[in-house]
Write an enzyme that holds these catalytic residues in place. Sequence first.
Site, mmCIF file in Angstrom:
data_model
loop_
_atom_site.group_PDB
_atom_site.id
_atom_site.type_symbol
_atom_site.label_atom_id
_atom_site.label_comp_id
_atom_site.label_asym_id
_atom_site.label_seq_id
_atom_site.Cartn_x
_atom_site.Cartn_y
_atom_site.Cartn_z
ATOM 1 C CE1 TYR A 1 -3.197 3.012 0.502
ATOM 2 C CE2 TYR A 1 -2.091 3.385 2.609
ATOM 3 C CZ TYR A 1 -2.969 3.807 1.616
ATOM 4 O OH TYR A 1 -3.592 5.014 1.741
ATOM 5 N NE ARG B 1 -2.676 7.873 -3.646
ATOM 6 C CZ ARG B 1 -3.621 7.469 -2.807
ATOM 7 N NH1 ARG B 1 -4.869 7.312 -3.219
ATOM 8 N NH2 ARG B 1 -3.337 7.199 -1.546
ATOM 9 C CE1 TYR C 1 -4.957 10.255 8.214
ATOM 10 C CE2 TYR C 1 -4.240 8.478 6.784
ATOM 11 C CZ TYR C 1 -5.241 9.127 7.474
ATOM 12 O OH TYR C 1 -6.517 8.630 7.424
ATOM 13 N NE ARG D 1 -10.125 11.669 6.166
ATOM 14 C CZ ARG D 1 -9.418 10.590 6.478
ATOM 15 N NH1 ARG D 1 -9.807 9.388 6.080
ATOM 16 N NH2 ARG D 1 -8.309 10.707 7.179
ATOM 17 C CD GLU E 1 -11.618 1.959 3.347
ATOM 18 O OE1 GLU E 1 -10.597 1.742 4.049
ATOM 19 O OE2 GLU E 1 -11.558 2.320 2.164
#
Length: 329
Positions: A151, A158, A210, A223, A323
Amino acid sequence: MVQGCENAVARPTLRRAPRVSYRNADPEAVLHEPGTLAVFGFGAGATRSADPRWLGVDLECFDAPAPLEIWQVNGPVTHGRAGELRWSAGDGWLFAAIELDERAHDGTRGASAAAYAALCAFLATRGERHVQRIWNYLGAINLGEGDNERYKQFCDGRVEGMGGFFADGFPAATAIGHHAGEARLQVYLLAGDQPGLRVENPRQVSAWHYPRQYGRTTPRFARAMALPAQDALAISGTAAVVGHASAHQDDLQAQLDETLTNLEALLASAGMKAGFDTQSPLKAYVRHPTDAPHVRDFLQHRLPGVPVLLLHGDICRQELLVELDGWRY
Ligand code: 3EB
């Protein structure tokens, strides 16, 4: 020549949000319906189509037969292929998807960089370049330790691939692990010719802030995204994250409760009324198949009448069991 001069200064019509629904149907029949922008099948058993608007998502559905997910817009839709990606467009909306084999791109990081670079290069050629929502599915998402977890390699790639494309802010997103072979990366998106409005959750640290413990490169997503006419909220993958920390390690029930609290906080933050209804399709990604019946019962009880697609997927943090993402119209 000029008639109705009160209309001489045209106000742009705000685009109505695409309708997203789940339905048990034949994909070819749905692709023939006017306004079909995209059709998604789930799992290895999904009926395939050669139409570029069809995408077989590498996640198994816990319901048999798995329904299709259908995106529909007002008016005619065109579609095509451009290099490794395929796309469709109609009424100011754009669907684009890319599927890459990591082995042809020097691994997870290289594949995600290539996928984002290809998507952003394509978007730059289009009027519909405001990305509202993006989904990322990769294999073995939790494999590898520390900064080498797959991940985290995906997050590195990305950022590398997107370059400065999202300088105005990141789209709403989902990143989930599948079990269809480590090498397959799928990325698909919804973009429009008008910008949406990003929504953050006051209970959660914005993902791009984060702290270092979650990896070299922060996850880049909002979000949620309110679509241009404010007639729909596209909700990112939402889990039991409070602040930046995972809450209720290994406690499915508590994680479900916390996730619903996060969803309600997001609706409030978007200025929407509380609650979900029959028009608001959600997806639940469940790590352990043995948890699926409990998740289904919980959601039926707490969100009665809400269409939920229950999928087998790994959440990007090992300790998270479930999730949710979806749409609130
Ligand atoms: C979280 O809240 C859970 O990397 O694109 C959710 C949605 C998560 C999107 C992404 C990750 C992503 O941090 C993980």
